[in-house]
Design an enzyme around this catalytic site. Structure first.
Site, PDB file in Angstrom:
ATOM      1  N   LYS A  74       0.837  -1.193   0.000  1.00 18.41           N
ATOM      2  CA  LYS A  74       0.000   0.000   0.000  1.00 18.41           C
ATOM      3  C   LYS A  74       0.874   1.246   0.000  1.00 18.41           C
ATOM      4  CE  LYS A  74      -3.881   1.815   2.811  1.00 18.41           C
ATOM      5  NZ  LYS A  74      -4.701   1.484   4.004  1.00 18.41           N
ATOM      6  N   SER A 152      -9.439   1.160   3.321  1.00 16.79           N
ATOM      7  CA  SER A 152      -8.717   1.997   2.369  1.00 16.79           C
ATOM      8  C   SER A 152      -7.684   1.252   1.548  1.00 16.79           C
ATOM      9  CB  SER A 152      -8.038   3.146   3.117  1.00 16.79           C
ATOM     10  OG  SER A 152      -7.078   2.639   4.031  1.00 16.79           O
ATOM     11  N   SER A 176      -9.563  -1.063   7.376  1.00 13.82           N
ATOM     12  CA  SER A 176      -8.988  -0.897   6.039  1.00 13.82           C
ATOM     13  C   SER A 176      -8.239  -2.092   5.471  1.00 13.82           C
ATOM     14  CB  SER A 176      -8.076   0.326   6.017  1.00 13.82           C
ATOM     15  OG  SER A 176      -8.835   1.500   6.112  1.00 13.82           O
TER      16      SER A 176
END
Length: 447
Positions: A74, A152, A176
């Site tokens: 990420k 996310s 997330s």
């Protein structure tokens, strides 16, 4: 590499059925064909590392069974020579990272190859995964209209769902890792807050931030957990069937889709048939945590606003996604006194949840619904706000209590969209959760 696990690929490498260069080349081809999954694709660097891994294997000097396998990170993790964007145009001028985050460095020591840095909700501040700056990655669901990826850690989940890499690493502050794992039919492990080194990871809310892998199996998450901690000790499956607690009120909540409930109950029934003991009882600390969040506010929003105050009050304000900006602005309504109450409750309830569970796993659906259609949420900010809150409502309390959580696929609906079950334990009980998760995975495979 589609639908292959980390374990499968390691076996293929060991047998010579594949090699690191082929793995990385195939992963890059798939990444280029999947819009918006990666913000930064490290093609040249990954191929160079693949060639080095292939040479080590030829010379009998492999760094271990994972040497030469690509992985996705990420875009909150520092990787030397890349910019950490946090999914935001406000960081277009941020300096390139000078060194890897410790967890990235740990993965390199076993030969895992960073393929690139994946997309996310801006600043990691949404459970749906939309990003107007870098595009929104979408899972590959046959015959379904485009769906949200969950956030996310959207790109990390979709990179696994589309078979680009076997594992994607995310962060989790309110759901997330668990939410995108759930909406993509994957396994997601959210660790306790202190399990991994957090240096070199761009924060959202430091008292709530945690890390974890998204993969196809619990076994792969267990492997990567050991890698990220820099230890050779890997959790083994629990030898005894677990006790499981379900708070019955959760299954009666508004907005819980019938298929989500039915698949969750069917999963529990299958685990009971394998020897698990399921009891249904109120879980007081969890209920109190949800009540505090609903009535006082979200502590993560307070901390996120404080961290991003310069951006939201300065000349870069107009560069921020309006949906994210609205939530950051809204956090100003939570007073310092209210934030203090939340912190006090967080500490107290994080301790009392252990007494409530008495060693049992806490089980509930991960998300109340399957992945919503993307187009309507892009078009309607008010709908986005409502669905975002509904998407995170079952995972936020676990984050507030710093509970490690393991999201596992529980089935699909009539359209083939995944549903998910979440198993959690009190803060610090990560090893026990992973051991129980392996038991659950083995039990499901037997049925």
């Amino acid at each position: 590499m589609a639908h292959q696990t980390l374990t499968d690929i390691a076996a293929d490498l060991a047998s010579g059925r594949t090699d690191p260069v082929r793995l990385v080349e195939e992963a890059l081809d798939k990444a280029r064909a999947a819009p918006a999954v990666f913000i930064t694709l490290m093609a040249e660097e990954a191929l160079a590392e693949a060639r080095a891994a292939a040479a080590r294997r030829r010379n009998g000097q492999a760094l271990g069974p994972l040497d030469g396998i690509p992985i996705a990170w990420k875009d909150l993790f520092d990787i030397a020579g890349t910019r950490t964007t946090a999914g935001s145009r406000t960081r277009d001028d941020a300096p390139m990272a000078r060194e890897d985050a410790p967890v990235v460095a740990a993965s390199r020591r076993v030969g895992l190859i960073p393929l690139g840095k994946t997309n996310l909700s801006e600043f990691a501040f949404s459970g749906l995964g939309l990003n107007p700056h870098f595009g929104t990655p979408t899972p590959d669901f046959p015959a379904a209209t485009p769906r949200v990826p969950g956030g996310s850690s959207s790109g990390s989940a979709v990179a696994v769902q589309r078979g680009i890499v076997p594992v994607g690493i995310g962060t989790d502050t309110a759901g997330s890792v668990r939410v995108p794992a759930a909406l993509n039919g994957l396994v997601g492990f959210k660790a306790s807050g202190g399990r991994y080194a957090m240096a070199g990871v761009y924060p959202l809310a430091k008292s709530l931030d945690s890390l974890g892998p998204i993969a196809r199996t619990v076994a792969d998450c267990v492997t990567i957990d050991a890698v990220m901690r820099g230890t050779g000790r890997v959790a083994e499956a629990a030898s005894a069937a677990p006790d499981i607690v379900v708070d019955p009120a959760v299954l009666e909540e508004d907005g819980l889709e019938d298929t989500v409930r039915a698949n969750f109950e069917a999963m529990l029934a299958g685990l009971e048939a394998s020897g698990a003991r399921v009891r249904r009882a109120p879980v007081a600390a969890w209920r109190e945590a949800r009540r505090a969040i609903a009535e006082i506010g979200w502590l993560g929003a307070v901390e996120a606003r404080a961290w991003h105050l310069d951006a939201i009050s300065g000349p870069k304000r107009d560069l921020i996604d309006a949906r994210v900006l609205k939530r950051l602005d809204g956090a100003a309504a939570i007073t310092a006194e209210a934030a203090g109450r939340l912190r006090s409750l967080k500490a107290t309830l994080s301790r009392s949840i252990a007494d409530d569970l008495a060693g049992a796993l806490f089980a509930l659906p991960t998300v109340k619904h399957v992945a919503p259609e993307l187009a309507s949420l892009e078009a309607d900010p008010e709908l986005f706000a409502r669905i975002n809150l509904a998407t995170l409502t079952l995972t936020m309390a676990g984050s507030f209590l710093d509970m490690p959580g393991l999201a596992l696929p529980s089935g699909t609906n009539a359209e083939g969209l995944p549903t998910s079950a979440l198993f959690s334990l009190p803060s610090g009980d990560d090893d026990a959760l992973l051991a129980a998760g392996l038991w659950i995975e083995h039990a499901i495979a037997r049925h």
